[in-house]
Write an enzyme that holds these catalytic residues in place. Structure first.
Site, PDB file in Angstrom:
ATOM      1  N   HIS A 221      38.605  45.227  36.687  1.00 55.33           N
ATOM      2  CA  HIS A 221      39.903  45.005  36.015  1.00 55.33           C
ATOM      3  C   HIS A 221      40.912  45.945  36.680  1.00 55.33           C
ATOM      4  O   HIS A 221      41.107  45.876  37.886  1.00 55.33           O
ATOM      5  CB  HIS A 221      39.685  45.248  34.515  1.00 55.33           C
ATOM      6  CG  HIS A 221      40.813  44.843  33.613  1.00 55.33           C
ATOM      7  ND1 HIS A 221      41.876  44.085  34.021  1.00 55.33           N
ATOM      8  CD2 HIS A 221      41.026  45.110  32.286  1.00 55.33           C
ATOM      9  CE1 HIS A 221      42.698  43.893  33.000  1.00 55.33           C
ATOM     10  NE2 HIS A 221      42.211  44.510  31.935  1.00 55.33           N
ATOM     11  N   HIS A 260      40.277  36.142  41.024  1.00 55.63           N
ATOM     12  CA  HIS A 260      40.854  36.241  39.677  1.00 55.63           C
ATOM     13  C   HIS A 260      40.233  35.194  38.772  1.00 55.63           C
ATOM     14  O   HIS A 260      39.964  34.082  39.224  1.00 55.63           O
ATOM     15  CB  HIS A 260      42.374  36.051  39.729  1.00 55.63           C
ATOM     16  CG  HIS A 260      43.079  36.610  38.550  1.00 55.63           C
ATOM     17  ND1 HIS A 260      43.158  35.942  37.355  1.00 55.63           N
ATOM     18  CD2 HIS A 260      43.712  37.795  38.376  1.00 55.63           C
ATOM     19  CE1 HIS A 260      43.824  36.687  36.493  1.00 55.63           C
ATOM     20  NE2 HIS A 260      44.167  37.823  37.077  1.00 55.63           N
ATOM     21  N   ASP A 311      46.446  43.681  42.283  1.00 55.91           N
ATOM     22  CA  ASP A 311      45.970  45.034  42.603  1.00 55.91           C
ATOM     23  C   ASP A 311      45.917  45.287  44.108  1.00 55.91           C
ATOM     24  O   ASP A 311      45.885  46.438  44.546  1.00 55.91           O
ATOM     25  CB  ASP A 311      44.578  45.264  42.000  1.00 55.91           C
ATOM     26  CG  ASP A 311      44.630  45.350  40.489  1.00 55.91           C
ATOM     27  OD1 ASP A 311      45.600  45.917  39.973  1.00 55.91           O
ATOM     28  OD2 ASP A 311      43.711  44.841  39.817  1.00 55.91           O
TER      29      ASP A 311
HETATM   30  N1  CMC Z   1      35.057  39.345  46.972  1.00 58.90           N
HETATM   31  C1  CMC Z   1      34.051  38.550  47.396  1.00 58.90           C
HETATM   32  N2  CMC Z   1      33.615  37.474  46.703  1.00 58.90           N
HETATM   33  C2  CMC Z   1      34.251  37.200  45.560  1.00 58.90           C
HETATM   34  C3  CMC Z   1      35.318  37.969  45.069  1.00 58.90           C
HETATM   35  C4  CMC Z   1      35.715  39.082  45.837  1.00 58.90           C
HETATM   36  N3  CMC Z   1      36.708  39.863  45.413  1.00 58.90           N
HETATM   37  N4  CMC Z   1      35.755  37.451  43.915  1.00 58.90           N
HETATM   38  C5  CMC Z   1      34.999  36.388  43.673  1.00 58.90           C
HETATM   39  N5  CMC Z   1      34.085  36.234  44.655  1.00 58.90           N
HETATM   40  C6  CMC Z   1      33.070  35.201  44.741  1.00 58.90           C
HETATM   41  C7  CMC Z   1      31.876  35.566  43.861  1.00 58.90           C
HETATM   42  O1  CMC Z   1      30.916  36.323  44.573  1.00 58.90           O
HETATM   43  C8  CMC Z   1      31.364  34.216  43.454  1.00 58.90           C
HETATM   44  O2  CMC Z   1      30.630  33.673  44.513  1.00 58.90           O
HETATM   45  P1  CMC Z   1      29.301  32.832  44.252  1.00 58.90           P
HETATM   46  O3  CMC Z   1      29.754  31.650  43.450  1.00 58.90           O
HETATM   47  O4  CMC Z   1      28.808  32.522  45.616  1.00 58.90           O
HETATM   48  O5  CMC Z   1      28.395  33.737  43.467  1.00 58.90           O
HETATM   49  C9  CMC Z   1      32.626  33.374  43.314  1.00 58.90           C
HETATM   50  O6  CMC Z   1      33.593  33.998  44.185  1.00 58.90           O
HETATM   51  C10 CMC Z   1      33.175  33.332  41.900  1.00 58.90           C
HETATM   52  O7  CMC Z   1      33.424  34.667  41.473  1.00 58.90           O
HETATM   53  P2  CMC Z   1      33.144  35.240  40.028  1.00 58.90           P
HETATM   54  O8  CMC Z   1      32.943  36.711  40.107  1.00 58.90           O
HETATM   55  O9  CMC Z   1      32.063  34.448  39.357  1.00 58.90           O
HETATM   56  O10 CMC Z   1      34.498  34.896  39.309  1.00 58.90           O
HETATM   57  P3  CMC Z   1      35.011  35.557  38.008  1.00 58.90           P
HETATM   58  O11 CMC Z   1      36.087  34.704  37.507  1.00 58.90           O
HETATM   59  O12 CMC Z   1      33.911  35.888  37.090  1.00 58.90           O
HETATM   60  O13 CMC Z   1      35.532  36.968  38.554  1.00 58.90           O
HETATM   61  C11 CMC Z   1      36.792  38.764  39.293  1.00 58.90           C
HETATM   62  C12 CMC Z   1      36.817  37.328  38.760  1.00 58.90           C
HETATM   63  C13 CMC Z   1      38.217  39.315  39.266  1.00 58.90           C
HETATM   64  C14 CMC Z   1      35.903  39.634  38.405  1.00 58.90           C
HETATM   65  C15 CMC Z   1      36.242  38.764  40.732  1.00 58.90           C
HETATM   66  O14 CMC Z   1      37.045  37.955  41.542  1.00 58.90           O
HETATM   67  C16 CMC Z   1      36.121  40.145  41.319  1.00 58.90           C
HETATM   68  O15 CMC Z   1      35.117  40.847  41.085  1.00 58.90           O
HETATM   69  N6  CMC Z   1      37.168  40.626  42.083  1.00 58.90           N
HETATM   70  C17 CMC Z   1      37.202  41.955  42.608  1.00 58.90           C
HETATM   71  C18 CMC Z   1      37.725  42.928  41.576  1.00 58.90           C
HETATM   72  C19 CMC Z   1      39.226  42.800  41.367  1.00 58.90           C
HETATM   73  O16 CMC Z   1      39.989  42.721  42.296  1.00 58.90           O
HETATM   74  N7  CMC Z   1      39.619  42.829  40.095  1.00 58.90           N
HETATM   75  C20 CMC Z   1      41.022  42.713  39.693  1.00 58.90           C
HETATM   76  C21 CMC Z   1      41.247  41.488  38.877  1.00 58.90           C
HETATM   77  S1  CMC Z   1      42.917  40.969  38.714  1.00 58.90           S
HETATM   78  C22 CMC Z   1      43.905  42.173  38.076  1.00 58.90           C
HETATM   79  C23 CMC Z   1      43.345  42.989  36.978  1.00 58.90           C
HETATM   80  O17 CMC Z   1      42.922  42.479  35.958  1.00 58.90           O
HETATM   81  O18 CMC Z   1      43.345  44.193  37.157  1.00 58.90           O
END
Ligand code: CMC
Length: 374
Positions: A221, A260, A311
């Protein structure tokens, strides 16, 4: 029995809100119906804070009154100030923010009063004092004298002044203000949902914001803006960026600042923040991080079709402004207090205890064997 589990509440609508919405028809995050980028172009942060909390943009007179209250509430109590002086210097500033708001709750005369009027008064105190508490810690841990807030400075100017002893160039202040506007609110994200969940038991606003800060700290987050900077520091120079990001993806790493839950083809806040990142880099005459930024972004989109979230540009922007990396998420806090508070007020106005169910997968029924027979 197999139940349909939506882990992470993926796609589940749990309540209604009037505070914000991502409007696909204009491809933008909107606060009370106004596009965030339009607010960035035409408003200062205080106007947007007023909008989020009160539902309408302020008139000049309303803004003046709002600023008057915020500026009057900036001073910290002796207990809070002494506590901050005694916090371990190595504490993460997010933990300092969380503890400071908790201490404010101990001292606030209206802690138990959950009426909308009392809650709005408490919001103004939390909103005004949290940046002052953080700036005090910023100075103390560097062995520097605390700088008292100045009531002739805006919210953003005052934060710079209390941290660094001076107000920077107007382009820098505007970029900071824009980042606060973009961070102010984002519907039912994890920290806001935490605040609403705490509120749903009819607990108090200090508790709800304390919990929200703890939730924001995590790297999935708000903590992502700090992780972005750690990544850029590891990459060191633009020449290393291509190899670094390709290796990271080969190793299936999660790259911070990308992806996201809501936006799947790009966070609508990014283009605005990217523009201001560029302006700050120009003032600071340092293009290194912009170059790294562009290379990593290009590879993430080409190889994974994953776009940056807000971010990603805020991390290097705050770095260029001179803030320590572990202060990036606390800056998010001082802005998001407005969004959290609007949701807390909304939750109180139409409350229903938040109490989901779980599918039990533990042991079947068994009898307790007394300790001397186990
Ligand atoms: N780097 C590499 N792969 C990614 C990333 C990333 N940043 N984000 C998503 N993926 C991949 C993930 O591995 C998954 O692949 P697979 O289907 O092969 O397993 C697929 O994309 C779907 O991702 P998810 O994690 O299931 O999606 P989600 O909606 O649960 O997660 C998230 C969203 C924000 C937690 C995730 O994108 C993430 O961990 N991002 C990095 C952390 C980040 O930048 N967070 C800030 C969020 S936005 C602003 C805020 O709230 O602060």
């Amino acid at each position: 029995m197999t139940e349909d589990i939506k882990k992470g509440l993926l796609g589940i609508v749990v309540d209604e809100t009037e505070v914000s919405k991502v409007m696909p028809e204009i491809n933008s995050l909107t606060y009370r119906g106004y596009a965030a980028q339009d607010l960035c172009a035409k408003c200062k942060f205080e106007e947007v804070a007023y909008l989020i909390l009160n539902g309408e943009l302020p008139s000049e007179k309303q803004l003046k009154n709002f600023e008057k209250v915020e500026r009057k509430e900036r001073n910290l109590s002796k207990i809070l100030l002494e506590s901050i002086k005694n916090f371990p210097k190595k504490s993460h500033p997010m933990d300092v923010a969380r503890t400071a708001v908790s201490i404010m709750g101990l001292e606030d005369k209206e802690t138990k009063d959950n009426s909308p009027e009392a809650n709005l008064r408490k919001v103004m105190r939390i909103f005004a004092k949290t940046p002052v508490a953080l700036a005090a810690f910023y100075r103390i841990r560097k062995g520097k004298k605390i700088i008292k807030p100045k009531s002739n400075l805006s919210f953003s100017e005052n934060f710079f002044y209390m941290c660094f002893g001076k107000v920077p160039e107007k382009e820098i202040v505007k970029a900071f203000d824009v980042s606060l506007i973009l961070y102010a609110e984002h519907s039912f994200n994890v920290s806001t949902f935490t605040a609403r969940t705490i509120t749903s038991s009819l607990s108090d606003i200090h508790g709800a914001i304390t919990g929200a800060i703890a939730s924001l700290k995590g790297p999935l987050h708000g903590g992502a803006n700090e992780e972005v900077m750690h990544m850029m520091n590891k990459i060191k120079k633009p020449e290393n960026a291509l190899n670094w990001i390709n290796n990271a993806l080969d190793q299936k790493a999660v790259v911070m600042g990308f992806g996201h839950r809501v936006y799947k083809s790009g966070d609508s806040r990014v283009p605005t923040m990217r523009e201001y990142f560029s302006k700050v880099a120009k003032v600071k005459k340092d293009k290194k991080f912009e170059k790294i930024y562009d290379i990593v972004e290009k590879v993430m989109i080409e190889r994974k079709n994953i776009h940056p979230n807000v971010d990603y540009p805020t991390g290097p922007t705050y770095h260029l402004m001179g803030f320590d990396t572990d202060f990036f998420t606390p800056i998010f806090v001082i802005s998001r207090i407005t969004g959290w508070s609007a949701h807390i007020l909304e939750q109180h106005a139409a409350n229903k205890l938040i109490r989901p169910l779980a599918s039990y997968i533990g042991s079947s029924y068994r009898k307790v064997v007394p300790i001397n027979q186990r």
